[in-house]
Design an enzyme around this catalytic site. Structure first.
Site, PDB file in Angstrom:
ATOM      1  N   LYS A 292       8.972   3.088  -3.705  1.00 28.10           N
ATOM      2  CA  LYS A 292       8.947   2.815  -4.760  1.00 28.10           C
ATOM      3  C   LYS A 292       9.357   0.720  -4.492  1.00 28.10           C
ATOM      4  O   LYS A 292       8.429  -0.214  -4.199  1.00 28.10           O
ATOM      5  CB  LYS A 292       9.625   2.488  -5.543  1.00 28.10           C
ATOM      6  CG  LYS A 292       8.607   3.506  -6.782  1.00 28.10           C
ATOM      7  CD  LYS A 292       7.480   3.578  -6.976  1.00 28.10           C
ATOM      8  CE  LYS A 292       7.141   4.195  -6.046  1.00 28.10           C
ATOM      9  NZ  LYS A 292       5.666   5.459  -5.651  1.00 28.10           N
TER      10      LYS A 292
ATOM     11  N   ARG B  42      -9.247   0.431  -3.993  1.00 26.54           N
ATOM     12  CA  ARG B  42      -9.313   1.274  -3.034  1.00 26.54           C
ATOM     13  C   ARG B  42      -9.371   0.784  -2.130  1.00 26.54           C
ATOM     14  O   ARG B  42      -8.886   1.387  -0.950  1.00 26.54           O
ATOM     15  CB  ARG B  42     -10.839   2.073  -3.169  1.00 26.54           C
ATOM     16  CG  ARG B  42     -10.855   3.000  -4.573  1.00 26.54           C
ATOM     17  CD  ARG B  42     -12.260   3.301  -4.516  1.00 26.54           C
ATOM     18  NE  ARG B  42     -12.605   4.366  -3.307  1.00 26.54           N
ATOM     19  CZ  ARG B  42     -12.037   5.249  -3.536  1.00 26.54           C
ATOM     20  NH1 ARG B  42     -11.832   5.895  -4.415  1.00 26.54           N
ATOM     21  NH2 ARG B  42     -12.798   6.076  -2.436  1.00 26.54           N
TER      22      ARG B  42
ATOM     23  N   HIS C 126      26.326   9.218   9.753  1.00 25.37           N
ATOM     24  CA  HIS C 126      26.549   9.638  11.146  1.00 25.37           C
ATOM     25  C   HIS C 126      25.264   8.567  11.458  1.00 25.37           C
ATOM     26  O   HIS C 126      24.732   9.159  12.682  1.00 25.37           O
ATOM     27  CB  HIS C 126      25.356  11.189  11.053  1.00 25.37           C
ATOM     28  CG  HIS C 126      26.286  11.832  10.028  1.00 25.37           C
ATOM     29  ND1 HIS C 126      27.416  12.795  11.214  1.00 25.37           N
ATOM     30  CD2 HIS C 126      26.115  12.406   9.030  1.00 25.37           C
ATOM     31  CE1 HIS C 126      28.510  13.865   9.821  1.00 25.37           C
ATOM     32  NE2 HIS C 126      27.240  13.416   8.802  1.00 25.37           N
TER      33      HIS C 126
ATOM     34  N   GLU D 233      12.203   8.670  -2.524  1.00 29.21           N
ATOM     35  CA  GLU D 233      10.646   7.911  -3.884  1.00 29.21           C
ATOM     36  C   GLU D 233      11.616   6.128  -4.002  1.00 29.21           C
ATOM     37  O   GLU D 233      10.517   5.863  -4.267  1.00 29.21           O
ATOM     38  CB  GLU D 233      10.694   8.850  -4.987  1.00 29.21           C
ATOM     39  CG  GLU D 233       9.777   8.687  -5.838  1.00 29.21           C
ATOM     40  CD  GLU D 233       8.528   7.636  -5.038  1.00 29.21           C
ATOM     41  OE1 GLU D 233       7.980   8.213  -4.046  1.00 29.21           O
ATOM     42  OE2 GLU D 233       7.718   7.460  -6.472  1.00 29.21           O
TER      43      GLU D 233
ATOM     44  N   LYS E  42      -4.826   3.255  -3.063  1.00 31.55           N
ATOM     45  CA  LYS E  42      -4.059   4.418  -4.001  1.00 31.55           C
ATOM     46  C   LYS E  42      -4.866   5.027  -3.324  1.00 31.55           C
ATOM     47  O   LYS E  42      -4.192   6.239  -3.448  1.00 31.55           O
ATOM     48  CB  LYS E  42      -5.046   3.485  -5.483  1.00 31.55           C
ATOM     49  CG  LYS E  42      -4.729   4.542  -6.199  1.00 31.55           C
ATOM     50  CD  LYS E  42      -3.157   4.151  -6.402  1.00 31.55           C
ATOM     51  CE  LYS E  42      -2.814   5.475  -7.686  1.00 31.55           C
ATOM     52  NZ  LYS E  42      -1.397   5.764  -7.582  1.00 31.55           N
TER      53      LYS E  42
ATOM     54  N   GLU F 230       7.407  -0.519  -0.847  1.00 31.40           N
ATOM     55  CA  GLU F 230       6.032  -0.611  -0.962  1.00 31.40           C
ATOM     56  C   GLU F 230       5.246  -2.013  -1.898  1.00 31.40           C
ATOM     57  O   GLU F 230       4.939  -2.917  -1.697  1.00 31.40           O
ATOM     58  CB  GLU F 230       5.576   0.620  -1.341  1.00 31.40           C
ATOM     59  CG  GLU F 230       5.282   0.938  -2.949  1.00 31.40           C
ATOM     60  CD  GLU F 230       4.571   2.428  -3.230  1.00 31.40           C
ATOM     61  OE1 GLU F 230       3.219   2.313  -2.751  1.00 31.40           O
ATOM     62  OE2 GLU F 230       5.442   2.901  -3.709  1.00 31.40           O
TER      63      GLU F 230
ATOM     64  N   ASN G  58     -17.741   3.169   3.462  1.00 28.27           N
ATOM     65  CA  ASN G  58     -15.875   3.879   3.106  1.00 28.27           C
ATOM     66  C   ASN G  58     -15.947   4.726   3.842  1.00 28.27           C
ATOM     67  O   ASN G  58     -16.552   5.817   4.187  1.00 28.27           O
ATOM     68  CB  ASN G  58     -16.161   4.382   1.797  1.00 28.27           C
ATOM     69  CG  ASN G  58     -14.916   5.036   1.464  1.00 28.27           C
ATOM     70  OD1 ASN G  58     -13.525   4.778   2.341  1.00 28.27           O
ATOM     71  ND2 ASN G  58     -14.757   5.705   0.173  1.00 28.27           N
ATOM     72  N   GLY G  59     -15.257   4.845   4.604  1.00 27.70           N
ATOM     73  CA  GLY G  59     -15.027   6.130   5.984  1.00 27.70           C
ATOM     74  C   GLY G  59     -14.135   4.953   7.072  1.00 27.70           C
ATOM     75  O   GLY G  59     -14.530   4.125   7.609  1.00 27.70           O
TER      76      GLY G  59
ATOM     77  N   TRP H 114     -10.561  -1.878   2.641  1.00 26.67           N
ATOM     78  CA  TRP H 114      -9.464  -1.795   3.054  1.00 26.67           C
ATOM     79  C   TRP H 114      -9.644  -1.665   4.548  1.00 26.67           C
ATOM     80  O   TRP H 114      -9.464  -0.615   5.206  1.00 26.67           O
ATOM     81  CB  TRP H 114      -8.975  -0.266   3.213  1.00 26.67           C
ATOM     82  CG  TRP H 114      -7.369  -0.368   2.805  1.00 26.67           C
ATOM     83  CD1 TRP H 114      -6.159  -1.004   2.383  1.00 26.67           C
ATOM     84  CD2 TRP H 114      -6.962   0.111   3.852  1.00 26.67           C
ATOM     85  NE1 TRP H 114      -4.565  -0.203   3.003  1.00 26.67           N
ATOM     86  CE2 TRP H 114      -5.361   0.130   4.535  1.00 26.67           C
ATOM     87  CE3 TRP H 114      -7.328   1.125   5.746  1.00 26.67           C
ATOM     88  CZ2 TRP H 114      -4.556   1.144   5.089  1.00 26.67           C
ATOM     89  CZ3 TRP H 114      -6.425   1.817   6.152  1.00 26.67           C
ATOM     90  CH2 TRP H 114      -5.090   1.809   5.837  1.00 26.67           C
TER      91      TRP H 114
ATOM     92  N   CYS I 255     -11.804   1.902   0.196  1.00 23.13           N
ATOM     93  CA  CYS I 255     -12.215   0.762  -0.003  1.00 23.13           C
ATOM     94  C   CYS I 255     -13.230   1.232  -1.108  1.00 23.13           C
ATOM     95  O   CYS I 255     -13.103   2.398  -0.801  1.00 23.13           O
ATOM     96  CB  CYS I 255     -13.187   1.018   1.284  1.00 23.13           C
ATOM     97  SG  CYS I 255     -13.376   0.148   2.698  1.00 23.13           S
TER      98      CYS I 255
END
Ligand code: F6R
Length: 600
Positions: free
Chosen positions: A481, A27, A500, A477, A595, A484, A99-100, A73, A2
Site C-alpha cells: 500500500k 483502468r 539474515h 500488504e 485497477k 503504490e 484494450n489488450g 494504460w 485501458c
C-alpha cells in the site's frame, strides 16, 4: 487496463463519451481520446494525461451522435499524444480504440503492411491498417473486420468507426472485457457497466471472438464466422451513488471507511434462513472433496491468499498452496490427486490469473473464483464463484476488497470445517462482527494515523513493515500500500528474517512499522524491534489490546487471533493514505498503475 466507450444515438456523443471515460479512468490514465463522426467525417481528439486534459482539447463546436473513446494504460509505445487512442487507418477512413495486447502485431505488419507508414508505436494501429487494407481489396467493413480478427493473436476489446457508415460501431472482444449497453433509441459500448450507467442499466454480455454491430436502434451479435446469436440483456445491479465519491476527497478514503460495513454485509449475505453462516452447497462439496487447495492470485489478492491458507489449514485442516499467478504458468507444482483451484481477484479480470484458469481448465481441474465483480471473466470461466459483496472499488489501491477477501476466505474455511465435523472453538459470525467494530475504531482514528504518517514518513526515503505469523502477511500488504500510493520504497518482512541480510539497510531514522497481534510470537517480534532500534530505526509498534506495552504507538481493539489481519491492515492503509497526501501524490490514481490488470 485501458477503458473503452462507444455511443450511437440521438444525443451529442462527446459529453457521454467523456463522462463514460471519467468512470473508466481507474483502468488507465496516461492518455485519452475520443473520435466522433458526423456528416463532415470523423474528428479525433486526444491528449496525454487525464480525461480532464482531454476535455480541454475537445472542440465544443463539433457535434455528432456516434463516437468511441479510450483511456489508456500504455503497453506498446510511451504514453504520449501520438500513441493515445483512437488510431486511424492511412486514409483516415477507419478509426479504432483497443484494450489488450496484439501479440503478433509485428509479424502482421511485416506480412501485410510493408508499404504503410505507421503513425504510432502501438500494436493497435496494425489492426486498423489491416481493416483498411482488406476493405481496399473489396471486402465490406464487417468482412474486413472479421478477416483482421481471424489473423490477430492476443487479447482485445475493440470498437471501430467507419467514416462511410453513419450508423455502426463495429465491436469485438477476446480475453478483454467489453459490454454492449442497450437503450431506447441508442446503444452503447463500455469496458465496464459503470461507464454508461449514466444512460442505461441494461447490458449484453459479449463472449470471446464474437463480432457485434452496434447500430442506433439494434445490436447484431454474430460469431466470428457469421452465425447470428440472440442474447438478452441483463440489469447491471449497480447503484449510481456507489460509484460517486460524495463528499470524500478520495475514493480510497471512502472505501476504507466502508470496510466495517463490508464485513457486516458479508455476514448478512452468507447467512442462511436460520442465521447460520453458509455457502453454496456445490462450493462446499468442492471444498470438502479437494485433497489440496491451490490459491492463485496477484498483488494484494495474493496477500489475502496467504492469510486464506492459514484459515483453511488451521480451521478446516485442508492443505493449501498459494501461488503468484504470473509465475504459476512456468512453474506448475506437482499437483495432488484432487486439487481445487481458488482464484482470488477483486476485479475478476486479471490476465495473469486468467491464463492459469485457462490452463487448469484444460487440465480438467475444478476452479472457484472469489471476486468482487459478478459476471467478470474469472467468475464466468470458473466452475464456482464466491462474491465479495464489497461494492465497487474505484481507487486503484485495493482496501475494502482485500478486507472482504480475508473475511470471505475465513467464512469459507469455517463453513467447510463445520460441515466436516471439525472441532471449532469459536463462533465466526460473532468474531467477524467484533472485527467489524475493530475496523470501525481504526477508521475513526484518522487524526492519530495522520500524525503517525507525519511523524514517521514525512521525509522517509524507505520504510519497513515487520510481523510474524499472520502479522507478516499483513506487513507485506502494508508495504505494498505504502509504495503504490506514496512511492516510498517499502518492504514487508517476517520479523525473524531481517537479521539474515536486510537489517544492513537500517540506519538512523529508518521507519520500521511492527505489528504485534499474535500472542505466541509477541515477544519475538518485540525482540526484532529492539534489534532495529539498536541500529537507529524509528520504530512504530502497532499492537493489539492485551498484548500492548508502554511506548506502543497504536493499540488496536482485541479481536480473534485468526481475524487480526482484518483490523491490523486498516491503520497501515490509512498511514499510507496520509503519507501519500503529505507528498501530494494522486492517491486514487497512482502513477504507472491501473485497477484492472488485463495484460500478462
Ligand atoms: C494493489 C492491488 C493489486 C491487485 C492485483 C490483482 O492495491 O489492488 O495488487 O491486487 O493487481 O488484481 P485482482 O485482485 O483484480 O486480480
Amino acid at each position: 487496463m485501458c477503458g473503452i466507450v462507444g455511443y450511437n444515438g440521438a444525443l451529442d456523443a462527446k459529453e457521454i463519451l467523456l463522462k463514460g471515460l471519467e468512470k473508466l479512468e481507474y483502468r488507465g490514465y496516461d492518455s485519452a481520446g475520443i473520435a466522433v463522426r458526423n456528416e463532415e467525417g470523423v474528428t479525433v481528439f486526444k491528449e496525454k494525461g487525464r480525461i480532464a486534459d482531454l476535455r480541454t482539447a475537445v472542440d465544443d463546436d463539433v457535434t455528432a451522435t456516434i463516437g468511441i473513446g479510450h483511456t489508456r494504460w500504455a503497453t506498446h509505445g510511451v504514453p504520449n499524444k501520438l500513441n493515445a487512442h483512437p488510431h486511424q487507418s492511412a486514409s483516415g477512413r477507419f478509426t479504432l480504440v483497443h484494450n489488450g495486447v496484439i501479440e503478433n502485431y509485428h509479424l502482421l505488419q511485416k506480412a501485410y503492411l510493408k508499404g504503410i507508414q505507421m503513425q504510432s508505436d502501438t500494436d493497435t494501429e496494425v489492426i486498423v491498417q489491416l481493416v483498411e487494407l482488406f476493405a481496399n481489396e473489396g471486402l465490406t467493413t464487417v468482412e474486413a473486420f472479421r478477416k483482421t480478427l481471424s489473423l490477430v493473436h492476443g487479447s482485445y476489446a475493440l470498437a471501430l468507426l467507419d467514416k462511410e457508415d453513419e450508423d455502426t460501431i463495429f465491436v469485438a472482444k477476446n480475453k478483454s472485457p467489453l459490454l454492449v449497453g442497450v437503450g431506447d433509441g441508442f446503444n452503447v459500448v463500455a469496458s465496464d457497466a459503470m461507464a454508461m450507467l449514466q444512460v442505461t442499466d441494461q447490458y449484453i454480455e459479449l463472449r470471446d471472438k464474437e463480432v457485434v454491430l452496434v447500430h442506433r436502434d439494434r445490436v447484431e451479435i454474430t460469431t466470428l464466422d457469421g452465425r447470428e446469436i440472440d442474447r438478452k440483456p441483463f440489469k447491471a445491479e449497480l447503484d449510481a451513488s456507489d460509484i460517486e465519491k460524495g463528499t470524500y476527497p478520495h475514493y480510497m478514503l471512502k472505501e476504507m471507511d466502508e470496510q466495517p460495513g463490508v464485513v457486516r454485509k458479508i455476514i448478512q449475505e452468507y447467512s442462511d434462513v436460520n442465521g447460520e453462516l453458509a455457502i453454496d452447497e456445490n462450493i462446499l462439496t468442492a471444498l470438502k472433496e479437494a485433497d489440496r487447495l491451490y490459491i492463485i492470485a496477484a498483488g494484494t489478492s495474493y496477500h489475502a491468499g496467504l492469510i486464506g491458507k492459514q484459515f483453511f489449514e488451521k480451521i478446516a485442516g485442508i492443505p493449501v498452496e498459494v501461488h503468484i499467478s504470473s509465475e504459476f504458468g512456468y512453474n506448475v507444482p506437482l499437483l495432488s490427486e484432487k486439487p481445487l483451484f481458488i482464484f482470488i481477484t477483486q476485479s475478476g479480470e486479471t490476465a495473469d490469473s486468467r491464463q492459469v484458469l485457462v490452463k487448469i481448465k484444460e487440465m480438467g481441474y475444478p476452479a472457484l473464483t472469489i471476486t468482487n465483480v459478478p459476471g467478470s471473466t474469472l467468475s464466468r470461466e470458473a466452475d464456482y464463484t464466491l462474491l465479495l459483496h464489497a461494492g465497487p472499488e474505484i481507487a486503484v489501491a485495493s482496501t475494502k476488497a482485500y478486507v472482504a477477501q480475508v473475511a470471505v476466505l475465513a467464512l469459507a474455511a469455517y463453513v467447510t470445517a463445520q460441515s466436516t465435523g471439525k472441532d471449532i472453538d469459536f463462533d465466526l459470525k460473532q468474531e467477524l462482527a467484533i472485527a467489524a467494530n475493530g475496523i470501525q475504531t481504526m477508521v475513526d482514528s484518522k487524526d492519530e494515523l495522520e500524525q503517525i504518517a507525519e511523524d514517521y514518513l514525512k521525509i522517509a526515503r524507505n520504510a519497513f513493515f515487520i510481523g510474524r505469523n499472520l502479522d507478516y502477511y499483513v506487513s507485506l500488504e502494508g508495504a505494498l500500500k505504502l509504495k503504490e500510493i506514496s512511492y516510498i520504497q517499502a518492504e514487508g518482512f517476517a520479523g525473524g528474517e531481517l537479521k539474515h541480510g536486510t537489517i544492513a539497510l537500517i540506519e538512523e531514522g529508518t521507519p520500521v512499522f511492527a505489528l504485534v497481534s499474535q500472542e505466541q510470537v509477541a515477544l519475538n517480534i518485540r525482540g526484532n524491534v529492539k534489534e532495529v532500534v539498536a541500529r537507529g530505526a524509528n520504530a512504530c509498534i502497532i499492537s493489539m489490546e492485551g498484548l500492548e506495552e508502554e511506548g506502543d504507538r497504536l493499540v488496536i481493539p482485541k479481536v480473534h487471533s485468526l481475524l487480526t489481519p482484518l483490523v491490523t491492515v486498516v491503520p497501515l492503509q490509512l498511514i499510507s493514505y496520509y503519507a501519500a497526501l503529505h507528498r501530494r501524490c494522486d492517491v486514487d490514481k497512482p502513477r504507472n498503475l491501473a485497477k484492472s490488470v488485463t495484460v500478462e
